[in-house]
Design an enzyme around this catalytic site. Structure first.
Site, PDB file in Angstrom:
ATOM      1  N   GLY A  12       0.829  -1.218   0.000  1.00 61.52           N
ATOM      2  CA  GLY A  12       0.000   0.000   0.000  1.00 61.52           C
ATOM      3  C   GLY A  12       0.852   1.252   0.000  1.00 61.52           C
ATOM      4  N   TYR A 155     -12.993  -1.908  11.275  1.00 61.33           N
ATOM      5  CA  TYR A 155     -11.598  -1.434  11.287  1.00 61.33           C
ATOM      6  C   TYR A 155     -10.941  -1.715  12.653  1.00 61.33           C
ATOM      7  CZ  TYR A 155      -7.829   2.017  10.463  1.00 61.33           C
ATOM      8  OH  TYR A 155      -6.617   2.665  10.305  1.00 61.33           O
ATOM      9  N   ALA A 157     -11.719  -4.006  14.805  1.00 64.84           N
ATOM     10  CA  ALA A 157     -11.501  -5.451  14.962  1.00 64.84           C
ATOM     11  C   ALA A 157     -10.277  -5.894  14.168  1.00 64.84           C
ATOM     12  CB  ALA A 157     -12.744  -6.225  14.499  1.00 64.84           C
ATOM     13  N   ALA A 158     -10.154  -5.383  12.946  1.00 66.35           N
ATOM     14  CA  ALA A 158      -9.001  -5.759  12.112  1.00 66.35           C
ATOM     15  C   ALA A 158      -7.702  -5.273  12.751  1.00 66.35           C
ATOM     16  CB  ALA A 158      -9.150  -5.173  10.708  1.00 66.35           C
ATOM     17  N   LYS A 159      -7.689  -4.016  13.217  1.00 68.17           N
ATOM     18  CA  LYS A 159      -6.450  -3.438  13.741  1.00 68.17           C
ATOM     19  C   LYS A 159      -6.077  -4.031  15.107  1.00 68.17           C
ATOM     20  CE  LYS A 159      -5.481  -0.680  10.281  1.00 68.17           C
ATOM     21  NZ  LYS A 159      -4.285  -0.921   9.454  1.00 68.17           N
ATOM     22  N   ILE A 188      -3.176  10.866  11.487  1.00 67.38           N
ATOM     23  CA  ILE A 188      -2.096  11.239  10.563  1.00 67.38           C
ATOM     24  C   ILE A 188      -2.732  11.849   9.306  1.00 67.38           C
ATOM     25  CG2 ILE A 188      -0.048  10.400   9.310  1.00 67.38           C
ATOM     26  CD1 ILE A 188       0.122   9.806  12.346  1.00 67.38           C
TER      27      ILE A 188
HETATM   28  P1  NAD Z   1      -4.137   5.899   2.266  1.00 72.19           P
HETATM   29  O1  NAD Z   1      -5.530   5.562   1.902  1.00 72.19           O
HETATM   30  O2  NAD Z   1      -3.630   7.279   2.002  1.00 72.19           O
HETATM   31  O3  NAD Z   1      -3.124   4.869   1.568  1.00 72.19           O
HETATM   32  C1  NAD Z   1      -3.366   3.481   1.554  1.00 72.19           C
HETATM   33  C2  NAD Z   1      -2.745   2.882   0.305  1.00 72.19           C
HETATM   34  O4  NAD Z   1      -3.064   1.477   0.311  1.00 72.19           O
HETATM   35  C3  NAD Z   1      -3.345   3.465  -0.985  1.00 72.19           C
HETATM   36  O5  NAD Z   1      -2.309   3.804  -1.888  1.00 72.19           O
HETATM   37  C4  NAD Z   1      -4.224   2.345  -1.506  1.00 72.19           C
HETATM   38  O6  NAD Z   1      -4.356   2.326  -2.929  1.00 72.19           O
HETATM   39  C5  NAD Z   1      -3.495   1.110  -0.986  1.00 72.19           C
HETATM   40  N1  NAD Z   1      -4.386  -0.077  -0.895  1.00 72.19           N
HETATM   41  C6  NAD Z   1      -5.668  -0.106  -0.479  1.00 72.19           C
HETATM   42  N2  NAD Z   1      -6.158  -1.337  -0.588  1.00 72.19           N
HETATM   43  C7  NAD Z   1      -5.164  -2.135  -1.070  1.00 72.19           C
HETATM   44  C8  NAD Z   1      -5.065  -3.500  -1.408  1.00 72.19           C
HETATM   45  N3  NAD Z   1      -6.110  -4.325  -1.272  1.00 72.19           N
HETATM   46  N4  NAD Z   1      -3.892  -3.976  -1.889  1.00 72.19           N
HETATM   47  C9  NAD Z   1      -2.828  -3.136  -2.047  1.00 72.19           C
HETATM   48  N5  NAD Z   1      -2.864  -1.826  -1.762  1.00 72.19           N
HETATM   49  C10 NAD Z   1      -4.021  -1.324  -1.267  1.00 72.19           C
HETATM   50  O7  NAD Z   1      -4.011   5.524   3.807  1.00 72.19           O
HETATM   51  P2  NAD Z   1      -2.896   5.882   4.916  1.00 72.19           P
HETATM   52  O8  NAD Z   1      -3.493   6.879   5.824  1.00 72.19           O
HETATM   53  O9  NAD Z   1      -1.574   6.111   4.293  1.00 72.19           O
HETATM   54  O10 NAD Z   1      -2.895   4.491   5.715  1.00 72.19           O
HETATM   55  C11 NAD Z   1      -1.845   3.536   5.655  1.00 72.19           C
HETATM   56  C12 NAD Z   1      -2.011   2.556   6.804  1.00 72.19           C
HETATM   57  O11 NAD Z   1      -1.969   3.265   8.041  1.00 72.19           O
HETATM   58  C13 NAD Z   1      -3.357   1.831   6.795  1.00 72.19           C
HETATM   59  O12 NAD Z   1      -3.184   0.506   7.230  1.00 72.19           O
HETATM   60  C14 NAD Z   1      -4.172   2.597   7.822  1.00 72.19           C
HETATM   61  O13 NAD Z   1      -5.188   1.827   8.387  1.00 72.19           O
HETATM   62  C15 NAD Z   1      -3.101   2.951   8.817  1.00 72.19           C
HETATM   63  N6  NAD Z   1      -3.446   4.087   9.693  1.00 72.19           N
HETATM   64  C16 NAD Z   1      -3.655   5.331   9.180  1.00 72.19           C
HETATM   65  C17 NAD Z   1      -3.971   6.383  10.039  1.00 72.19           C
HETATM   66  C18 NAD Z   1      -4.218   7.787   9.560  1.00 72.19           C
HETATM   67  O14 NAD Z   1      -4.581   8.626  10.386  1.00 72.19           O
HETATM   68  N7  NAD Z   1      -3.998   8.106   8.287  1.00 72.19           N
HETATM   69  C19 NAD Z   1      -4.074   6.130  11.410  1.00 72.19           C
HETATM   70  C20 NAD Z   1      -3.866   4.849  11.893  1.00 72.19           C
HETATM   71  C21 NAD Z   1      -3.528   3.835  11.014  1.00 72.19           C
END
Ligand code: NAD
Length: 247
Positions: A12, A155, A157-159, A188
């Site tokens: 991702g 979400y 549950a997954a996390k 973030i």
């Molecule tokens: P984002 O949506 O900006 O980026 C996620 C990326 O994952 C995207 O480029 C998307 O195309 C890709 N993706 C989605 N489904 C996919 C799949 N099935 N296979 C391959 N790639 C896939 O999100 P982000 O904020 O950068 O989040 C990244 C990670 O951090 C995630 O796991 C999210 O749950 C976690 N997270 C984010 C935050 C936040 O505040 N942004 C907080 C806690 C956790």
């Protein structure tokens, strides 16, 4: 240059936190393989990394929730770089709704992309890590997995599941010099959070003692630490990167 001669696979990583992690590891010398479900985006990001950090960056189009694609992705990394030292399970999605209104489809989709993918990707890389007796695995969880949130039962549950996975895998792989840790980001600024209504963002910000949203780079620095030799005695740990939100 903490990661010279290291090969890192980040899922991702077309944008957001995954991209920042790939850039940080590349900046410190790693060869990176980045995957995303958005083909154009991942190719563009790999091109940017190659130009900016003068390292190899392989773009892979893959849906990490699909076993065949995950196995083909890891095969491609091995074919290209000959090994894999670091795996960052970052890909994730949200499909928020109140529990009463949440469809089975949205439940299944989030569990597949945010949790099952981590099982599939980890399983696919560890045979190489076990053979070389070295590996660093970092799973991107969330503070929602620690403290919950209205509208995010799927979400959360997954996390939270990821945290149990991290600790069990850490115990299972420790004897082979493979560490497995998780990072739990708070709020973030990425496209995932930009989509939220303004009042939700303001409400989240009120809960952050440091008084600002985090940047993807804030998470990337901690992931890089967990992948470095400085963290070689840390496994099964969950590090919050949340400005104090969930303390
Ligand atoms: P984002 O949506 O900006 O980026 C996620 C990326 O994952 C995207 O480029 C998307 O195309 C890709 N993706 C989605 N489904 C996919 C799949 N099935 N296979 C391959 N790639 C896939 O999100 P982000 O904020 O950068 O989040 C990244 C990670 O951090 C995630 O796991 C999210 O749950 C976690 N997270 C984010 C935050 C936040 O505040 N942004 C907080 C806690 C956790």
């Amino acid at each position: 240059m903490r990661f010279l001669d290291k090969v890192a696979l980040i899922t991702g990583a077309g944008r957001g936190i995954g991209k920042a992690i790939a850039e940080r590891l590349a900046e410190e010398g790693a060869k990176v393989a980045i995957c995303d479900i958005d083909r154009e985006l991942v190719e563009k990001t790999a091109e940017e990394i190659r130009n900016r950090y003068q390292t190899q960056a392989l773009a892979i189009y893959a849906d990490v929730a699909k076993e065949e694609m995950v196995n083909a992705m890891v095969d491609e990394v091995i074919k290209t770089f000959g090994k894999v030292d670091i795996l960052v399970n970052n890909a994730g999605i949200t499909k928020d709704n109140l529990l009463l209104r949440m469809s089975e489809e949205d439940w299944d989709k989030v569990i597949a992309v945010d949790l099952k993918s981590v099982f599939l990707c980890t399983k696919a890389v560890i045979k190489y890590m076990i053979r070389q007796r070295y590996g660093r695995i970092v799973n991107i969880s969330s503070v929602i997995g620690l403290r919950g949130n209205v509208g995010q039962t799927n979400y959360g549950a997954a996390k939270a599941g990821l945290i149990g996975f991290t600790k069990s895998a850490a115990r299972e792989l420790a004897g082979r010099n493979i560490t497995v840790n998780a990072v739990a980001p708070g709020y973030i600024t990425t496209e995932m959070t930009e989509r939220l209504p303004q009042e939700v963002k303001e409400e989240m910000l009120k809960q952050v003692p440091l008084g600002r949203p985090g940047k993807p780079e804030d998470v990337a620095g901690v992931v890089a630490f967990l992948c470095s030799d400085d963290a070689s005695y840390i496994t099964g740990e969950i590090i919050r990167v949340d400005g104090g939100m969930a303390m």
